[in-house]
Design an enzyme around this catalytic site. Structure first.
Site, PDB file in Angstrom:
ATOM      1  CD  GLU A   1       3.579  -1.954  14.936  1.00  0.00           C
ATOM      2  OE1 GLU A   1       3.074  -1.555  13.750  1.00  0.00           O
ATOM      3  OE2 GLU A   1       3.964  -0.937  15.966  1.00  0.00           O
TER       4      GLU A   1
ATOM      5  CB  SER B   1       8.556   8.329   9.483  1.00  0.00           C
ATOM      6  OG  SER B   1       7.175   8.337   8.437  1.00  0.00           O
TER       7      SER B   1
ATOM      8  CD  GLN C   1      -2.827   1.093   2.478  1.00  0.00           C
ATOM      9  OE1 GLN C   1      -2.206   0.387   3.394  1.00  0.00           O
ATOM     10  NE2 GLN C   1      -3.596   2.024   2.833  1.00  0.00           N
ATOM     11  CD1 TRP C   2       3.121   6.178  -2.224  1.00  0.00           C
ATOM     12  CD2 TRP C   2       4.079   5.013  -0.402  1.00  0.00           C
ATOM     13  NE1 TRP C   2       3.829   6.723  -1.736  1.00  0.00           N
ATOM     14  CE2 TRP C   2       4.579   6.483  -0.475  1.00  0.00           C
ATOM     15  CE3 TRP C   2       4.552   4.405   0.631  1.00  0.00           C
ATOM     16  CZ2 TRP C   2       5.597   7.005   0.183  1.00  0.00           C
ATOM     17  CZ3 TRP C   2       5.285   4.766   1.433  1.00  0.00           C
ATOM     18  CH2 TRP C   2       5.823   6.085   1.390  1.00  0.00           C
ATOM     19  CG  PHE C   3      -3.320   5.496   0.776  1.00  0.00           C
ATOM     20  CD1 PHE C   3      -3.184   4.609   0.075  1.00  0.00           C
ATOM     21  CD2 PHE C   3      -4.604   5.775   1.373  1.00  0.00           C
ATOM     22  CE1 PHE C   3      -4.176   3.568  -0.160  1.00  0.00           C
ATOM     23  CE2 PHE C   3      -5.646   4.953   1.013  1.00  0.00           C
ATOM     24  CZ  PHE C   3      -5.467   3.815   0.295  1.00  0.00           C
TER      25      PHE C   3
ATOM     26  CD1 TRP D   1       4.626   8.580   4.635  1.00  0.00           C
ATOM     27  CD2 TRP D   1       2.667   9.453   5.437  1.00  0.00           C
ATOM     28  NE1 TRP D   1       3.598   7.865   4.097  1.00  0.00           N
ATOM     29  CE2 TRP D   1       2.474   8.454   4.224  1.00  0.00           C
ATOM     30  CE3 TRP D   1       1.727  10.111   6.283  1.00  0.00           C
ATOM     31  CZ2 TRP D   1       1.055   8.290   4.070  1.00  0.00           C
ATOM     32  CZ3 TRP D   1       0.385   9.814   5.923  1.00  0.00           C
ATOM     33  CH2 TRP D   1      -0.027   9.187   4.890  1.00  0.00           C
TER      34      TRP D   1
END
Length: 326
Positions: free
Chosen positions: A250, A324, A45-47, A326
């Site tokens: 997790e 991270s 997944q990559w949002f 992000w």
């Protein structure tokens, strides 16, 4: 019967392959170790909250020396050449970025891009107004001394502010650009499991069976070899983080043997019943604990041993060693 307190269990593939009908117990109940076979698709997944940070014709997935996420996916596609490898994506992608995704699909026969907006998740939706109504009614039914008037007034105010266009749990999360956005739709993708591969017009999906299971991996998971056939208690298992003398479930690696796994449906029911529900703590953690009858009387470490997915051919959670992406 296998003990829930173990160092091997189903994460040691060779052991369970020799005894595929074994069971494992937790909270006084036995669960069959169910099969996730060697054809079960893998989903990444990559949002992307900031697609503009990439070059014009670049695949909009982080791929740096520190965070080689795209390389990790293509490496998995090469190793698991007999499995479909899905990349579940969302973001305000440009035409050129979508073209780059299409090229990635052409370069790897077993890679499929799955756009979030192409997947029908409506069966998992609920009106926000209905969630508010239920909680407001519950407050009103309380005796005056137990009623929280401040909360009641706040809920009624927020309910009045919900427009028809915004009256959807899924729509609310689709507008977010944070980890809750990522986590919520990961849960829905796992409810779909292998079926999510059939939600696209891509002809590569023809080998995916309806209701088939799925293997979800974060992009910082590194495959070093084939996963083979895996077994999990009642068909669900997940990564357990073990750091600083503590253990925690997790959502970075989760396997299911079927769509609409009841443990994940339990989590969805929490998302449908709280205005402040969290997709990780409620939508996954509480749901899985409830399904397997975990209570505060049980040892959480034992539960983590029971539910843990670990594999000798996966280097787990490598981003714990870096900042991270992000």
């Amino acid at each position: 019967m296998l003990s829930p307190i173990r160092t091997t269990f189903h994460n040691s593939v060779n052991i369970v392959q020799s005894s595929p009908c074994q069971t494992v117990s937790f909270a006084g109940k036995e669960y069959e170790l169910k099969v996730i076979d060697e054809k079960t698709p893998i989903l990444f997944q990559w949002f992307e909250p900031n697609p503009e940070r990439y070059k014009k014709d670049e695949v909009p997935i982080v791929n740096t020396k520190q965070h080689p996420y795209l390389d990790n996916v293509t490496n998995a596609a090469r190793i698991e050449s007999d499995r479909m490898i899905g990349i579940f994506v969302d973001g305000d992608f440009s035409v050129n970025q979508k073209t780059a995704f299409s090229k990635l699909e052409r370069d790897f026969e077993n890679v499929m891009i799955i756009y979030r907006e192409d997947v029908d998740f409506s069966m998992y939706d609920r009106k926000l107004s209905d969630i508010y109504h239920d909680i407001i009614c519950e407050q009103r039914l309380r005796t005056e001394d137990k009623r929280d008037e401040y909360l009641l007034n706040l809920l009624e105010k927020e309910l009045r502010e919900i427009s028809k266009a915004q009256d959807s749990l899924i729509s609310m999360y689709a507008k977010k650009r944070n980890h809750a956005w990522f986590d919520f739709f990961r849960n829905l993708a796992l409810l779909k499991a292998g079926e999510i591969f059939r939600c696209t017009y891509n002809t590569k999906n023809h080998g995916i069976s309806f209701g088939e299971g799925g293997i979800y991996l974060d992009m910082d998971m590194i495959l070093t070899g084939k996963l083979g056939t895996i077994y999990a208690p009642d068909g669900i298992s997940m990564h357990v983080d073990r750091r600083n003398d503590s253990v925690n479930i997790e959502n970075s690696a989760i396997i299911v043997n079927r769509s609409n796994h009841p443990a994940l449906l339990e989590g969805l029911s929490f998302m449908h019943s709280k205005v402040d529900a969290h997709p990780y703590y409620d939508g996954l953690g509480k749901g899985v604990k409830k399904y397997f009858n975990f209570t505060p009387l049980h040892n959480y470490n034992h539960f983590c041993d029971f539910i843990e997915f670990n594999h000798p051919n996966i280097i787990m959670n490598t981003s714990q060693y870096t900042c991270s992406s992000w």
